[in-house]
Design an enzyme around this catalytic site. Structure first.
Site, mmCIF file in Angstrom:
data_model
loop_
_atom_site.group_PDB
_atom_site.id
_atom_site.type_symbol
_atom_site.label_atom_id
_atom_site.label_comp_id
_atom_site.label_asym_id
_atom_site.label_seq_id
_atom_site.Cartn_x
_atom_site.Cartn_y
_atom_site.Cartn_z
ATOM 1 N N ASP A 340 77.485 68.178 -1.382
ATOM 2 C CA ASP A 340 77.735 67.603 -0.068
ATOM 3 C C ASP A 340 79.016 66.781 -0.137
ATOM 4 O O ASP A 340 79.672 66.720 -1.183
ATOM 5 C CB ASP A 340 76.552 66.761 0.415
ATOM 6 C CG ASP A 340 76.278 65.555 -0.492
ATOM 7 O OD1 ASP A 340 77.032 65.336 -1.458
ATOM 8 O OD2 ASP A 340 75.312 64.822 -0.211
ATOM 9 N N ASP A 342 80.515 62.947 0.827
ATOM 10 C CA ASP A 342 80.145 61.581 1.197
ATOM 11 C C ASP A 342 81.387 60.776 1.586
ATOM 12 O O ASP A 342 82.399 60.819 0.879
ATOM 13 C CB ASP A 342 79.445 60.876 0.033
ATOM 14 C CG ASP A 342 78.201 61.617 -0.427
ATOM 15 O OD1 ASP A 342 77.529 62.214 0.426
ATOM 16 O OD2 ASP A 342 77.913 61.601 -1.638
ATOM 17 N N ASP A 446 77.594 63.013 4.528
ATOM 18 C CA ASP A 446 76.998 61.687 4.691
ATOM 19 C C ASP A 446 78.086 60.712 5.120
ATOM 20 O O ASP A 446 79.142 60.641 4.483
ATOM 21 C CB ASP A 446 76.370 61.193 3.382
ATOM 22 C CG ASP A 446 75.178 62.035 2.953
ATOM 23 O OD1 ASP A 446 74.628 62.754 3.807
ATOM 24 O OD2 ASP A 446 74.801 61.966 1.770
#
Length: 522
Positions: A340, A342, A446
């Site tokens: 992912d 961030d 995120d």
């Protein structure tokens, strides 16, 4: 050019000596000298001027006398990553009167002394070479390598020389975590982390002698791999039905271990069977996890992460031009892929409390938002001065799945290459649409909103790696009697929070050598 001249050009011999001496005298006079029997000179080569200046200032604040230029008054030379013969030849060329009496030490002695607040006794591990060898022409003995049990005192780059062992130990550690066997998980995770930091490959069991973090179980795994090339325990585990099911189910965004075990206990073994079941109820997050499963489980590349960063920065700066958007996690540690992306968004205290929602709404308006889960800030629940640090931080954050146009990534890759003339236009992506080829990828993102005064601590915590952060907090607690989390550093003896504007200042509070982000891949 002589060796002395060569080393001087690389920073051992400071330039403009007269000016430097004046500056040092002024700087030293600010602090009382508590230890009159020794004078330190810190070698700049392979360390850099800014780090050297920081260490000199730190030592002076603690009462040490530190010289900026090499002279006969120096008693202790401190160096980092320089060999004994480089330093010794340089000293010989200076023709110092006390050359044979100099203590030539590696940075570990300096670090230990700063932590103790006084000069520590010189041990064999602190020396660049054995003292008795100075008067002979015999070959230098092999360097004595002392490795800390704490990952925050080791430099772990992406150059893992022991991958055959760490891959095996990580699989076993993961299974211990699945089984909630915390002590076994920690033991295997620490051994894995230490192996990643070693500057050499383990080729025989004797190479483990004297190293911390290796117990009977981890040593047995390494020994078997050395003898057979594989671990039978790992092979058995990879064929274990329960392990495979847990691994598969938890790969779905929104599915934790309890849910995975529940599905396993109900007889499910494949994702297809889970999705086809009419009896299971899925959360909104799990539904998104299944819907975008293939994309989310396909690694995010650095160009993709940078393309997402460009999108987020543009939207953030439309609302707050002074806000700072920082890419963290594995990409900040130098990794080329991740699961992912961030981002920390540092904002002034006066920022609108709906700022993060405005960002999410803008992403939705632009057709880029596939899923989001907003988590509000919970600062009122934070009690850092209690007996333990917070495992989770209390910042406002949002977990997203974004729709990233592949043309944006393609354009970015081409613009960074030498074939800039071949850069595609927006029209160039249309054939993909016309031929029904999916022209976008779902990316996990995120976003974390961080107050300016806590940014350094949040950046340190969100950069990772996981084991680096665990050991950093363990070191802080056990060695310094402090508590560290993503919000701050609390000194339990002084009963105060310690301010820090940079990661370097946090390391300095803890009397630790600064570890660069790309050296935290523990």
């Amino acid at each position: 050019m002589s060796l002395a001249g060569s080393l001087g050009g690389m920073g051992i011999i400071p330039k403009r000596k007269r000016q430097k001496v004046t500056e040092v005298c002024s700087s030293q006079s600010k602090h009382q000298v508590r230890f009159q029997d020794l004078t330190i000179f810190i070698v700049e080569r392979k360390m850099g001027s800014s780090r050297r200046s920081f260490l000199m200032d730190l030592a002076r604040k603690k009462g040490f006398r530190v010289e900026d230029v090499m002279s006969d008054s120096v008693t202790h030379i401190v160096t980092e990553n320089n060999s004994w013969d480089e330093i010794w030849d340089w000293i010989q060329n200076l023709k110092l009167l006390n050359a044979d009496k100099l203590k030539m030490l590696n940075i570990s002695w300096f670090t230990d002394s700063m932590a103790a607040g006084k000069p520590v006794e010189i041990e064999e591990r602190h020396k660049l070479q054995v003292q008795k060898m100075l008067q002979s022409n015999s070959p230098l003995p092999p360097p004595v390598v002392t490795i800390s049990q704490y990952a925050c005192q080791r430099r772990s780059t992406l150059n893992n020389r022991n991958k055959i062992f760490t891959d095996a130990l990580e699989i076993l550690a993961e299974n211990f975590e699945f089984n909630e066997n915390e002590s076994a998980y920690v033991a295997f995770a620490r051994a894995t982390s230490l192996l990643k930091s070693l500057p050499y490959t383990i080729s025989k069991m004797a190479a483990l002698d004297g190293l911390p973090c290796f117990g009977d179980q981890t040593r047995a795994i390494i020994e078997e791999i050395l003898e057979d090339g594989v671990s039978s325990k790992v092979d058995d585990l990879l064929c274990d039905e329960k392990y495979k099911a847990r691994k598969l189910f938890t790969s779905v965004f929104g599915v934790g271990l309890k849910t995975a075990d529940k599905w396993y206990g109900q007889g499910f073994r494949t994702l297809e069977a889970v999705k086809a079941s009419k009896d299971l109820k899925f959360t909104k997050m799990q539904k998104a996890g299944f819907l975008y499963y293939e994309d989310i489980n396909n690694a995010v590349t650095r160009p993709e992460a940078e393309a997402v960063a460009q999108i987020i920065e543009t939207i953030v700066h439309n609302y707050a031009p002074d806000a700072i958007v920082t890419l963290t996690g594995g990409f900040r540690r130098g990794k080329e892929t991740g699961h992912d992306v961030d981002f920390l968004i540092s904002c002034p205290e006066t920022m609108d409390e709906n700022f993060l929602r405005k960002i999410v709404n803008k992403l939705d308006f632009r057709g880029l938002l596939l899923y989001y889960d907003m988590v509000e800030a919970t600062f009122e629940k934070r009690k850092l001065s209690s007996q333990k640090y917070d495992a989770m931080d209390h910042f406002q954050k949002c977990f997203l799945i974004l729709k990233l146009n592949k043309a944006l990534v393609k354009n970015r890759v081409l613009s960074m290459s030498s074939v800039s003339a071949a850069r595609p236009t927006d029209e160039g992506a249309e054939p993909e649409v016309k031929t029904q080829i999916k022209d976008w990828k779902a990316i996990r993102v995120d976003l974390v909103i961080v107050p300016t005064q806590q940014f350094a601590y949040a950046l340190l915590g969100w950069t990772g790696s996981r084991q680096f952060e665990r050991d950093l907090r363990r070191y802080t607690n056990h060695e310094k009697s402090m508590i560290l989390d993503n919000h701050g550093l609390y000194d339990r003896k002084k009963k105060i929070f310690l301010n820090a504007k940079t990661e370097e200042e946090i390391f300095a509070h803890l009397d630790l050598e600064y570890i660069e982000p790309w050296e935290r891949n523990a």
